[in-house]
Design a protein around this motif. Structure first.
Motif, PDB file in Angstrom:
ATOM      1  N   UNK A 103      38.781  86.089   4.196  1.00 42.29           N
ATOM      2  CA  UNK A 103      37.966  85.152   3.416  1.00 42.29           C
ATOM      3  C   UNK A 103      37.943  85.545   1.946  1.00 42.29           C
ATOM      4  N   UNK A 104      37.874  86.826   1.669  1.00 42.50           N
ATOM      5  CA  UNK A 104      37.873  87.290   0.286  1.00 42.50           C
ATOM      6  C   UNK A 104      39.199  86.965  -0.388  1.00 42.50           C
ATOM      7  N   UNK A 105      40.307  87.190   0.317  1.00 41.14           N
ATOM      8  CA  UNK A 105      41.615  86.859  -0.251  1.00 41.14           C
ATOM      9  C   UNK A 105      41.723  85.371  -0.543  1.00 41.14           C
ATOM     10  N   UNK A 106      41.222  84.536   0.370  1.00 42.42           N
ATOM     11  CA  UNK A 106      41.255  83.093   0.128  1.00 42.42           C
ATOM     12  C   UNK A 106      40.388  82.729  -1.072  1.00 42.42           C
ATOM     13  N   UNK A 107      39.251  83.403  -1.202  1.00 45.58           N
ATOM     14  CA  UNK A 107      38.373  83.150  -2.346  1.00 45.58           C
ATOM     15  C   UNK A 107      39.079  83.451  -3.661  1.00 45.58           C
ATOM     16  N   UNK A 108      39.970  84.430  -3.624  1.00 42.52           N
ATOM     17  CA  UNK A 108      40.731  84.786  -4.829  1.00 42.52           C
ATOM     18  C   UNK A 108      42.051  84.025  -4.918  1.00 42.52           C
ATOM     19  N   UNK A 109      42.259  83.075  -4.012  1.00 41.45           N
ATOM     20  CA  UNK A 109      43.456  82.241  -3.976  1.00 41.45           C
ATOM     21  C   UNK A 109      44.707  83.038  -3.654  1.00 41.45           C
ATOM     22  N   UNK A 110      44.546  84.127  -2.944  1.00 42.58           N
ATOM     23  CA  UNK A 110      45.685  84.884  -2.420  1.00 42.58           C
ATOM     24  C   UNK A 110      45.880  84.442  -0.973  1.00 42.58           C
ATOM     25  N   UNK A 111      46.567  83.330  -0.784  1.00 43.40           N
ATOM     26  CA  UNK A 111      46.630  82.732   0.541  1.00 43.40           C
ATOM     27  C   UNK A 111      47.620  83.450   1.457  1.00 43.40           C
ATOM     28  N   UNK A 114      30.982  89.577 -10.070  1.00 50.56           N
ATOM     29  CA  UNK A 114      31.004  91.020  -9.811  1.00 50.56           C
ATOM     30  C   UNK A 114      30.891  91.322  -8.326  1.00 50.56           C
ATOM     31  N   UNK A 115      30.462  90.337  -7.550  1.00 50.79           N
ATOM     32  CA  UNK A 115      30.338  90.557  -6.114  1.00 50.79           C
ATOM     33  C   UNK A 115      31.688  90.667  -5.421  1.00 50.79           C
ATOM     34  N   UNK A 116      32.754  90.150  -6.005  1.00 50.91           N
ATOM     35  CA  UNK A 116      34.053  90.263  -5.337  1.00 50.91           C
ATOM     36  C   UNK A 116      34.495  91.720  -5.166  1.00 50.91           C
ATOM     37  N   UNK A 117      34.510  92.519  -6.220  1.00 54.72           N
ATOM     38  CA  UNK A 117      34.865  93.928  -5.987  1.00 54.72           C
ATOM     39  C   UNK A 117      33.866  94.635  -5.085  1.00 54.72           C
ATOM     40  N   UNK A 134      37.986  83.169 -17.593  1.00 53.92           N
ATOM     41  CA  UNK A 134      37.053  83.958 -16.797  1.00 53.92           C
ATOM     42  C   UNK A 134      37.563  84.153 -15.367  1.00 53.92           C
ATOM     43  N   UNK A 135      38.177  83.122 -14.823  1.00 57.25           N
ATOM     44  CA  UNK A 135      38.700  83.235 -13.468  1.00 57.25           C
ATOM     45  C   UNK A 135      39.750  84.324 -13.398  1.00 57.25           C
ATOM     46  N   UNK A 136      40.645  84.326 -14.346  1.00 59.50           N
ATOM     47  CA  UNK A 136      41.705  85.331 -14.338  1.00 59.50           C
ATOM     48  C   UNK A 136      41.140  86.725 -14.569  1.00 59.50           C
ATOM     49  N   UNK A 137      40.129  86.829 -15.424  1.00 60.84           N
ATOM     50  CA  UNK A 137      39.504  88.124 -15.648  1.00 60.84           C
ATOM     51  C   UNK A 137      38.847  88.639 -14.376  1.00 60.84           C
ATOM     52  N   UNK A 138      38.415  87.724 -13.507  1.00 54.61           N
ATOM     53  CA  UNK A 138      37.808  88.119 -12.246  1.00 54.61           C
ATOM     54  C   UNK A 138      38.797  88.350 -11.130  1.00 54.61           C
ATOM     55  N   UNK A 139      40.085  88.353 -11.442  1.00 48.14           N
ATOM     56  CA  UNK A 139      41.088  88.623 -10.433  1.00 48.14           C
ATOM     57  C   UNK A 139      41.464  87.428  -9.587  1.00 48.14           C
TER      58      UNK A 139
END
Length: 574
Positions: free
Chosen positions: A251-259, A223-226, A449-454
């Motif tokens: 850093x947040x984008x990388x954490x979500x694998x949006x490179x 929940x910390x990502x949003x 769960x990963x996909x549900x977290x974006x």
């Protein structure tokens, strides 16, 4: 070992600014010409600013896997002298520092974390009943993996002069260095309190946002990502060009694998502040993950010229490893280890050396490096996992199983879950097949769960499902990931997913591409050899299967066994 594509090193203390006498740093000292023209950055003092004409911000920024990026806990809040934070009413209209609707700070210490971990393990023993229980239990652990290493284990300064780690801004905001030392929960609480009093302090909003990303990793709270996204957005609303928030968003984008997004935001941050360490390191990570290795090497040289230190050295070493230059990678890491001056740095770099040695089949050397890492930090999970893998490869399967059981009991992530499942299968004792199935089922739950977290989890899903899950889903995920980025790891994943679906002619070009950079990875060579045999290229199959086993004979309990069996069949048919 799973790919170290976005792993991040612990960041240096706030007072460890580059000095002229550092020369080219560990990478240049390794004699590979990483920084032929670099003279380092001026020593950090209160009157020093490495960016000509810039006003000192005191902000701090860190890397973004191989791997993957800073904790965003640096810098004196309110970064520009011409726009100091102004007192405000702390109303909701000014932004919610608590990040969850303004209802006051959330409890940061989670007394139920141990119970959630236990729930994950109970789920693994529950057969078909595991799904519902695991989805609840694993949620709290998911975020550790979601960052893919994209968040550094400490904090880094951004090269700007300013106060040390104990400093507090004039407005009373907590200095990010406190967060860097591990007091993350209380530090976040102090930032929230400060921002209710000073809601226009854009520097503290940036620090809070990246601290939320770090908390997602350490506390397992996706929940910390949003919340991080909202805090970083608020910082940029107050000061659209502030590099702390831009680097935090990278850093947040990388954490979500949006490179792709991570690279874009890192470039924007560096346009504002070329010395922002988080942005420099996230940029390297993103280029590596996108398969742009020449660009990543150039980015590493640039970063080493501006901010030499452990975060940059470890990334540069990985770029070299991916291109087959193991000797330079080892030299850089060894010099980085010599330069490590904190337990976090020592644990991280020693673990990287252990992973490099394991990839070359040097198991005793790897175990020595992991021992050094764990002497610095006995709970450092990458070292615990690496030690277990090295023990398995070295023939100590009992210790390996015990070690991986301890790892997944705390953090049930795909890499160690698959490794443990394969060890159970290889052991073959009563109940081991069911135990292995439980580990693979937990990987499926993690993916959901990963996909549900974006988070984009397609690479993890493809790698696990190809051998231990839904083969059609593996191919779908691998194709989707390849469409996003062309790295050696995505090429290998797509090749293998095509193979297990009986499409070997299609698979072969991707298997060749995965090994084209010279990266010494026994798993890649094994996949290529199996695919070559299936396509009738028996001589090439023998060469690559033999190369896999010569390089790292214990690369996988099941894969190595199949490689040996296939090679024996090929030799017998000559």
């Amino acid at each position: 070992m799973p790919p170290r594509t976005t792993d991040s090193a612990p960041e240096r203390r706030d007072d460890d600014h580059p000095r002229p006498d550092q020369g080219g740093g560990a990478a240049a000292e390794a004699g590979d010409g990483l920084r032929p023209d670099s003279a380092g950055v001026a020593e950090g003092g209160h009157d020093t600013d490495p960016v000509p004409g810039a006003v000192s911000t005191g902000g701090a920024d860190s890397p973004g896997t191989h791997a993957a990026n800073g904790t965003g806990t640096e810098g004196t809040p309110g970064t520009h002298d011409h726009d100091r934070p102004r007192a405000g009413n702390g109303s909701a209209a000014e932004g919610d520092p608590d990040g969850h609707g303004g209802s006051g700070p959330r409890p940061e210490n989670d007394p139920g974390a141990g119970e959630r971990v236990a729930a994950v393990r109970r789920a693994a023993d529950g057969g078909r009943r595991w799904r519902a229980a695991h989805l609840a239990g694993c949620a709290a652990l998911l975020a550790v993996a979601l960052t893919g290493g994209a968040v550094a284990f400490g904090s880094v300064g951004d090269g700007r002069a300013g106060a040390g780690v104990e400093a507090v801004s004039a407005g009373g905001a907590l200095a990010p260095g406190v967060l860097a030392r591990g007091d993350l929960d209380s530090g976040i609480g102090s930032l929230q309190k400060h921002l209710r009093a000073q809601p226009r302090d854009f520097g503290s909003w940036a620090t809070l946002g990246i601290a939320y990303v770090e908390q997602a990793r350490t506390n397992g709270d996706p929940s910390r990502y949003p919340q991080a996204e909202r805090a970083l957005k608020r910082s940029l609303e107050l000061d659209p060009g502030n590099d702390q928030a831009l680097a935090g968003r990278a850093a947040l984008a990388a954490a979500r694998h949006d490179f792709t997004g991570a690279l874009k935001d890192a470039d924007r941050a560096l346009k504002e502040n070329p010395y922002n360490e988080r942005a420099l390191c996230t940029r390297i990570d993103a280029l590596v993950e996108l398969g742009r290795y020449e660009d990543a090497a150039e980015a590493a040289r640039t970063a080493d010229g501006r901010r030499p230190g452990v975060p940059v050295f470890t990334r540069y070493a990985y770029v070299k490893e991916l291109r087959g230059d193991v000797r330079t990678a080892r030299d850089v890491l060894e010099r980085a280890l010599e330069a490590a001056d904190s337990p976090a740095d020592t644990a991280y770099v020693a673990t990287s050396l252990g992973q490099l040695a394991w990839n070359q089949g040097e198991y005793k050397t790897a175990l020595g490096h992991y021992a050094r890492a764990l002497a610095a930090d006995e709970d450092y999970l990458p070292a615990l996992e690496g030690r277990a893998r090295a023990q398995a490869a070295n023939g100590d399967r009992g210790a390996a199983v015990e070690g991986l059981e301890q790892v997944v009991a705390r953090f049930p992530l795909p890499g160690p879950l698959v490794a443990l499942g394969e060890l159970y299968e290889d052991r073959g004792a009563d109940g081991d097949r069911a135990k292995a199935g439980d580990q693979y089922a937990l990987v499926d739950a993690w993916t959901s769960l990963a996909r549900a977290g974006g988070v984009n989890a397609d690479l993890d899903s493809a790698m696990a499902a190809a051998d231990h899950g839904d083969k059609k889903e593996a191919l779908r995920a691998a194709r989707a990931e390849w469409n996003r980025r062309h790295s050696v790891h995505t090429a290998d994943a797509l090749a293998w997913a095509l193979h297990v679906n009986g499409r070997d002619e299609e698979a072969l070009p991707y298997a060749r591409r995965a090994t084209a950079t010279g990266y010494r990875n026994a798993g890649f060579l094994y996949h290529r050899g199996i695919i070559e045999r299936a396509t009738g290229n028996e001589r090439e199959a023998r060469d690559h299967l033999k190369a896999a086993l010569d390089l790292n004979p214990g690369f996988s309990p099941l894969g190595a066994r199949e490689a040996r069996t296939t090679l024996k069949d090929l030799e017998g048919s000559r």
